[in-house]
Design an enzyme around this catalytic site. Structure first.
Site, PDB file in Angstrom:
ATOM      1  N   PRO A   1      -1.178  18.633 -19.843  1.00  0.00           N
ATOM      2  CA  PRO A   1       0.246  18.877 -20.125  1.00  0.00           C
ATOM      3  C   PRO A   1       0.838  17.790 -21.031  1.00  0.00           C
ATOM      4  O   PRO A   1       1.167  16.692 -20.580  1.00  0.00           O
ATOM      5  CB  PRO A   1       0.892  18.858 -18.739  1.00  0.00           C
ATOM      6  CG  PRO A   1      -0.022  18.019 -17.892  1.00  0.00           C
ATOM      7  CD  PRO A   1      -1.380  18.087 -18.480  1.00  0.00           C
TER       8      PRO A   1
ATOM      9  N   LYS B   1      12.907  -2.804 -14.378  1.00  0.00           N
ATOM     10  CA  LYS B   1      12.064  -3.916 -14.851  1.00  0.00           C
ATOM     11  C   LYS B   1      12.894  -4.912 -15.677  1.00  0.00           C
ATOM     12  O   LYS B   1      12.679  -6.122 -15.603  1.00  0.00           O
ATOM     13  CB  LYS B   1      10.889  -3.393 -15.679  1.00  0.00           C
ATOM     14  CG  LYS B   1       9.873  -2.561 -14.923  1.00  0.00           C
ATOM     15  CD  LYS B   1       9.103  -3.323 -13.849  1.00  0.00           C
ATOM     16  CE  LYS B   1       8.130  -4.327 -14.416  1.00  0.00           C
ATOM     17  NZ  LYS B   1       7.315  -4.958 -13.337  1.00  0.00           N
TER      18      LYS B   1
ATOM     19  N   LEU C   1       0.840  -1.211   0.000  1.00  0.00           N
ATOM     20  CA  LEU C   1       0.000   0.000   0.000  1.00  0.00           C
ATOM     21  C   LEU C   1       0.870   1.255   0.000  1.00  0.00           C
ATOM     22  O   LEU C   1       0.853   2.051   0.946  1.00  0.00           O
ATOM     23  CB  LEU C   1      -1.004  -0.008   1.162  1.00  0.00           C
ATOM     24  CG  LEU C   1      -2.044  -1.133   1.134  1.00  0.00           C
ATOM     25  CD1 LEU C   1      -3.012  -1.006   2.312  1.00  0.00           C
ATOM     26  CD2 LEU C   1      -2.835  -1.140  -0.179  1.00  0.00           C
TER      27      LEU C   1
ATOM     28  N   TYR D   1      13.032   3.386 -14.541  1.00  0.00           N
ATOM     29  CA  TYR D   1      11.920   2.429 -14.399  1.00  0.00           C
ATOM     30  C   TYR D   1      12.152   1.210 -15.281  1.00  0.00           C
ATOM     31  O   TYR D   1      12.158   0.068 -14.807  1.00  0.00           O
ATOM     32  CB  TYR D   1      10.577   3.099 -14.768  1.00  0.00           C
ATOM     33  CG  TYR D   1       9.465   2.103 -15.022  1.00  0.00           C
ATOM     34  CD1 TYR D   1       8.987   1.272 -14.012  1.00  0.00           C
ATOM     35  CD2 TYR D   1       8.889   1.977 -16.295  1.00  0.00           C
ATOM     36  CE1 TYR D   1       7.965   0.352 -14.253  1.00  0.00           C
ATOM     37  CE2 TYR D   1       7.869   1.058 -16.536  1.00  0.00           C
ATOM     38  CZ  TYR D   1       7.414   0.245 -15.519  1.00  0.00           C
ATOM     39  OH  TYR D   1       6.413  -0.671 -15.760  1.00  0.00           O
TER      40      TYR D   1
ATOM     41  N   THR E   1       7.041  -5.279 -18.954  1.00  0.00           N
ATOM     42  CA  THR E   1       6.560  -4.172 -19.777  1.00  0.00           C
ATOM     43  C   THR E   1       7.280  -4.099 -21.126  1.00  0.00           C
ATOM     44  O   THR E   1       8.439  -4.522 -21.230  1.00  0.00           O
ATOM     45  CB  THR E   1       6.772  -2.842 -19.008  1.00  0.00           C
ATOM     46  OG1 THR E   1       6.707  -1.747 -19.908  1.00  0.00           O
ATOM     47  CG2 THR E   1       8.147  -2.791 -18.331  1.00  0.00           C
ATOM     48  N   ASP E   2       6.608  -3.525 -22.121  1.00  0.00           N
ATOM     49  CA  ASP E   2       7.257  -3.325 -23.427  1.00  0.00           C
ATOM     50  C   ASP E   2       8.407  -2.314 -23.330  1.00  0.00           C
ATOM     51  O   ASP E   2       9.228  -2.213 -24.237  1.00  0.00           O
ATOM     52  CB  ASP E   2       6.247  -2.882 -24.499  1.00  0.00           C
ATOM     53  CG  ASP E   2       5.484  -1.602 -24.183  1.00  0.00           C
ATOM     54  OD1 ASP E   2       5.691  -1.010 -23.098  1.00  0.00           O
ATOM     55  OD2 ASP E   2       4.663  -1.174 -25.037  1.00  0.00           O
ATOM     56  N   GLU E   3       8.455  -1.557 -22.205  1.00  0.00           N
ATOM     57  CA  GLU E   3       9.488  -0.526 -22.076  1.00  0.00           C
ATOM     58  C   GLU E   3      10.887  -1.121 -21.945  1.00  0.00           C
ATOM     59  O   GLU E   3      11.878  -0.414 -22.137  1.00  0.00           O
ATOM     60  CB  GLU E   3       9.160   0.398 -20.901  1.00  0.00           C
ATOM     61  CG  GLU E   3       7.779   1.008 -21.085  1.00  0.00           C
ATOM     62  CD  GLU E   3       7.463   2.207 -20.195  1.00  0.00           C
ATOM     63  OE1 GLU E   3       8.404   2.852 -19.721  1.00  0.00           O
ATOM     64  OE2 GLU E   3       6.271   2.472 -20.012  1.00  0.00           O
TER      65      GLU E   3
HETATM   66  P1  NAD Z   1       0.445   0.535  -9.799  1.00  0.00           P
HETATM   67  O1  NAD Z   1       1.503   1.561  -9.551  1.00  0.00           O
HETATM   68  O2  NAD Z   1      -0.963   0.984 -10.013  1.00  0.00           O
HETATM   69  O3  NAD Z   1       0.420  -0.513  -8.593  1.00  0.00           O
HETATM   70  C1  NAD Z   1       1.564  -1.057  -8.026  1.00  0.00           C
HETATM   71  C2  NAD Z   1       1.153  -1.791  -6.752  1.00  0.00           C
HETATM   72  O4  NAD Z   1       2.324  -2.392  -6.170  1.00  0.00           O
HETATM   73  C3  NAD Z   1       0.544  -0.872  -5.686  1.00  0.00           C
HETATM   74  O5  NAD Z   1      -0.608  -1.454  -5.139  1.00  0.00           O
HETATM   75  C4  NAD Z   1       1.652  -0.771  -4.644  1.00  0.00           C
HETATM   76  O6  NAD Z   1       1.171  -0.529  -3.328  1.00  0.00           O
HETATM   77  C5  NAD Z   1       2.331  -2.125  -4.775  1.00  0.00           C
HETATM   78  N1  NAD Z   1       3.719  -2.121  -4.293  1.00  0.00           N
HETATM   79  C6  NAD Z   1       4.699  -1.231  -4.624  1.00  0.00           C
HETATM   80  N2  NAD Z   1       5.831  -1.552  -3.978  1.00  0.00           N
HETATM   81  C7  NAD Z   1       5.566  -2.676  -3.263  1.00  0.00           C
HETATM   82  C8  NAD Z   1       6.352  -3.496  -2.396  1.00  0.00           C
HETATM   83  N3  NAD Z   1       7.636  -3.230  -2.134  1.00  0.00           N
HETATM   84  N4  NAD Z   1       5.770  -4.579  -1.834  1.00  0.00           N
HETATM   85  C9  NAD Z   1       4.459  -4.860  -2.091  1.00  0.00           C
HETATM   86  N5  NAD Z   1       3.678  -4.116  -2.866  1.00  0.00           N
HETATM   87  C10 NAD Z   1       4.225  -3.043  -3.456  1.00  0.00           C
HETATM   88  O7  NAD Z   1       0.974  -0.313 -11.012  1.00  0.00           O
HETATM   89  P2  NAD Z   1       0.217  -0.953 -12.277  1.00  0.00           P
HETATM   90  O8  NAD Z   1       0.098   0.079 -13.327  1.00  0.00           O
HETATM   91  O9  NAD Z   1      -0.959  -1.696 -11.819  1.00  0.00           O
HETATM   92  O10 NAD Z   1       1.337  -1.989 -12.777  1.00  0.00           O
HETATM   93  C11 NAD Z   1       1.395  -3.303 -12.232  1.00  0.00           C
HETATM   94  C12 NAD Z   1       2.535  -4.063 -12.869  1.00  0.00           C
HETATM   95  O11 NAD Z   1       2.345  -4.104 -14.285  1.00  0.00           O
HETATM   96  C13 NAD Z   1       3.904  -3.435 -12.636  1.00  0.00           C
HETATM   97  O12 NAD Z   1       4.832  -4.474 -12.423  1.00  0.00           O
HETATM   98  C14 NAD Z   1       4.202  -2.700 -13.938  1.00  0.00           C
HETATM   99  O13 NAD Z   1       5.590  -2.626 -14.175  1.00  0.00           O
HETATM  100  C15 NAD Z   1       3.512  -3.612 -14.943  1.00  0.00           C
HETATM  101  N6  NAD Z   1       3.041  -2.951 -16.159  1.00  0.00           N
HETATM  102  C16 NAD Z   1       2.242  -1.841 -16.085  1.00  0.00           C
HETATM  103  C17 NAD Z   1       1.760  -1.274 -17.266  1.00  0.00           C
HETATM  104  C18 NAD Z   1       0.834  -0.083 -17.227  1.00  0.00           C
HETATM  105  O14 NAD Z   1       0.472   0.435 -18.287  1.00  0.00           O
HETATM  106  N7  NAD Z   1       0.392   0.395 -16.085  1.00  0.00           N
HETATM  107  C19 NAD Z   1       2.100  -1.831 -18.501  1.00  0.00           C
HETATM  108  C20 NAD Z   1       2.921  -2.980 -18.543  1.00  0.00           C
HETATM  109  C21 NAD Z   1       3.375  -3.530 -17.352  1.00  0.00           C
HETATM  110  P1  TYD Z   2       2.796   7.379 -19.011  1.00  0.00           P
HETATM  111  O1  TYD Z   2       1.333   7.234 -18.755  1.00  0.00           O
HETATM  112  O2  TYD Z   2       3.633   8.007 -17.970  1.00  0.00           O
HETATM  113  O3  TYD Z   2       3.333   5.946 -19.437  1.00  0.00           O
HETATM  114  P2  TYD Z   2       4.794   5.512 -20.037  1.00  0.00           P
HETATM  115  O4  TYD Z   2       5.722   6.654 -19.959  1.00  0.00           O
HETATM  116  O5  TYD Z   2       5.152   4.430 -19.076  1.00  0.00           O
HETATM  117  O6  TYD Z   2       4.525   5.042 -21.419  1.00  0.00           O
HETATM  118  O7  TYD Z   2       2.983   8.241 -20.356  1.00  0.00           O
HETATM  119  C1  TYD Z   2       2.458   7.799 -21.572  1.00  0.00           C
HETATM  120  C2  TYD Z   2       2.893   8.778 -22.644  1.00  0.00           C
HETATM  121  O8  TYD Z   2       2.325  10.071 -22.368  1.00  0.00           O
HETATM  122  C3  TYD Z   2       4.387   8.999 -22.694  1.00  0.00           C
HETATM  123  O9  TYD Z   2       4.782   9.168 -24.049  1.00  0.00           O
HETATM  124  C4  TYD Z   2       4.597  10.289 -21.919  1.00  0.00           C
HETATM  125  C5  TYD Z   2       3.336  11.067 -22.217  1.00  0.00           C
HETATM  126  N1  TYD Z   2       2.896  11.979 -21.127  1.00  0.00           N
HETATM  127  C6  TYD Z   2       2.563  13.313 -21.424  1.00  0.00           C
HETATM  128  O10 TYD Z   2       2.638  13.773 -22.584  1.00  0.00           O
HETATM  129  N2  TYD Z   2       2.154  14.126 -20.402  1.00  0.00           N
HETATM  130  C7  TYD Z   2       2.053  13.674 -19.116  1.00  0.00           C
HETATM  131  O11 TYD Z   2       1.674  14.466 -18.209  1.00  0.00           O
HETATM  132  C8  TYD Z   2       2.380  12.299 -18.827  1.00  0.00           C
HETATM  133  C9  TYD Z   2       2.276  11.755 -17.432  1.00  0.00           C
HETATM  134  C10 TYD Z   2       2.794  11.499 -19.868  1.00  0.00           C
END
Ligand code: NAD
Ligand code: TYD
Length: 345
Positions: free
Chosen positions: A208, A157, A36, A153, A128-130
């Site tokens: 932004p 990963k 959390l 980040y 992630t694709d990143e």
């Molecule tokens: P999020 O930031 O919404 O949630 C992360 C969760 O992990 C939170 O509930 C946080 O409390 C918990 N957490 C963080 N540190 C912790 C720790 N040390 N121990 C236990 N819990 C911990 O993230 P999300 O967007 O739901 O992403 C989830 C996963 O999917 C991540 O591994 C992320 O790299 C991966 N991912 C996300 C996206 C995306 O678009 N959001 C895309 C591809 C992969």
């Molecule tokens: P984000 O949601 O942070 O995901 P990621 O960087 O992991 O792909 O950002 C998605 C795209 O949007 C990325 O190209 C950065 C851009 N972005 C903005 O233009 N303005 C913003 O305020 C944020 C947070 C992201």
């Protein structure tokens, strides 16, 4: 597989995954282990406890704490770990990388050690694709491509992924990995671009947009991603990674204009602001490997965006609490100067 430990299950994708799996598999039990952090939120799981009773349990704890992890596995007879727990926001990884290295890399190691020690059936890493880095026009990343992460980040990963592979090769831990593209949908913390732009637009606040807004992302609906993870768990081959996205990319400026259009707001809300340092301009993946397991994306970008906008319109109770709290200070630090630079504070 019946007893899943879902780490990071109180976050955006994790909470959607918990609900999705409990609905689809009446014989599964899920224990969520989550620290959390600012991104973790029990509101995301509010209905789950009521709906699924003793098939669901919650443990507040840190994945870096081996004792907590081992106790949860032992007590709940866990046979499978699905690891979502991570620090996830690229912008925060630029200003405060410490927690990224700790949770995303060291935390993954702690979970892998536990998977090895308890002889679990499967360890699944949500990646992630990143990790592929910036992808030139005309190319789509394939699973065997080298990892070339460029932000703290994505580097954390990628580091985690290398450990996951190492535990397969060295210790025979049955691992799978999915590399998901950008998710959108219910319960996404409004620091990420789509929920940030939707909620700002609802309040007539500026959007932004970093740099020229021509950066491209493959925005996929979160439940398609959850189904892809389920596919990798049930049909994936141990030792393998799977790309997971729609295969369709959208420039950020197009995404921003569509949000404004859906909400009936003017394009003048868009502000081009100072770019993110090291900003990856394009991610794009070949997703034929997971399609070979029978998975398909069910939502086009337009459908996913529409459903997401609708959810934020109908669930102000969820995001207004967040935006009214500690988020305000983060927003000021991240955007005040940028927006002043664009002529709007
Ligand atoms: P999020 O930031 O919404 O949630 C992360 C969760 O992990 C939170 O509930 C946080 O409390 C918990 N957490 C963080 N540190 C912790 C720790 N040390 N121990 C236990 N819990 C911990 O993230 P999300 O967007 O739901 O992403 C989830 C996963 O999917 C991540 O591994 C992320 O790299 C991966 N991912 C996300 C996206 C995306 O678009 N959001 C895309 C591809 C992969
Ligand atoms: P984000 O949601 O942070 O995901 P990621 O960087 O992991 O792909 O950002 C998605 C795209 O949007 C990325 O190209 C950065 C851009 N972005 C903005 O233009 N303005 C913003 O305020 C944020 C947070 C992201």
């Amino acid at each position: 597989m019946r007893n899943l430990l879902v780490t990071g299950g109180a976050g955006f994708i994790g909470s959607n995954f918990v609900r999705f799996m409990l609905e689809r598999h009446p014989d599964y039990r899920i224990v969520v282990l989550d620290k959390l952090t600012y991104a973790g939120n029990l509101d995301n799981l509010k209905d789950v406890e009521e709906r699924f009773g003793d098939r669901y349990a919650f443990v507040r704890g840190d994945i870096c704490d081996a004792k907590v992890v081992e106790e949860a596995i032992h007590k709940h007879d866990v046979d499978t770990i699905v690891n979502f727990a991570a620090e996830t926001h690229v912008d925060r990884s630029i200003t405060e990388p410490d927690a990224f290295i700790r949770t995303d890399v060291y935390g993954t190691y702690v979970l892998l050690e536990a998977a090895r020690k308890f002889g679990l059936e499967r360890y699944h890493q949500v990646s992630t694709d990143e990790v592929y880095g910036d992808i030139p026009e005309g190319y789509r990343s394939k699973e065997d491509d080298p990892l070339r992460p460029r932000s703290p980040y994505s580097a954390s990963k990628a580091g985690a992924e290398h450990l996951v592979h190492a535990y397969f090769t060295t210790h025979g831990v049955p691992i799978t990995i999915t590399r998901g593209s950008n998710n959108i949908g219910p319960y996404q913390y409004p620091e990420k671009v789509v929920p940030l732009f939707i909620t700002n637009a609802i309040d007539d606040e500026p959007l932004p947009l970093y740099g020229d807004g021509m950066q491209k992302r493959d925005y996929q609906y979160v439940l398609d991603h959850c189904e892809g993870i389920e596919t990798a768990l049930l049909k994936g081959k141990p030792g393998e990674a799977y790309n997971l996205g729609t295969g369709v990319e959208t420039p950020n400026i197009v995404m921003a204009k569509k949000i404004l259009d859906l909400l009936g707001k003017p394009e003048s809300l868009i502000r081009h602001v100072k770019d993110r340092p090291g900003h990856d301009r394009r991610y794009a993946m070949d997703v034929s490997k997971i399609e070979g397991l029978g998975w398909r994306s069910h939502h086009s970008f337009d459908e996913a965006l529409e459903a997401t906008v609708r959810w934020y319109l109908e669930n102000e109770w969820w995001w207004r609490k967040i935006k009214g709290g500690a988020f305000k200070e983060y927003y000021r630090r991240q955007y005040a100067e940028r927006l002043r630079g664009s002529g709007q504070a």
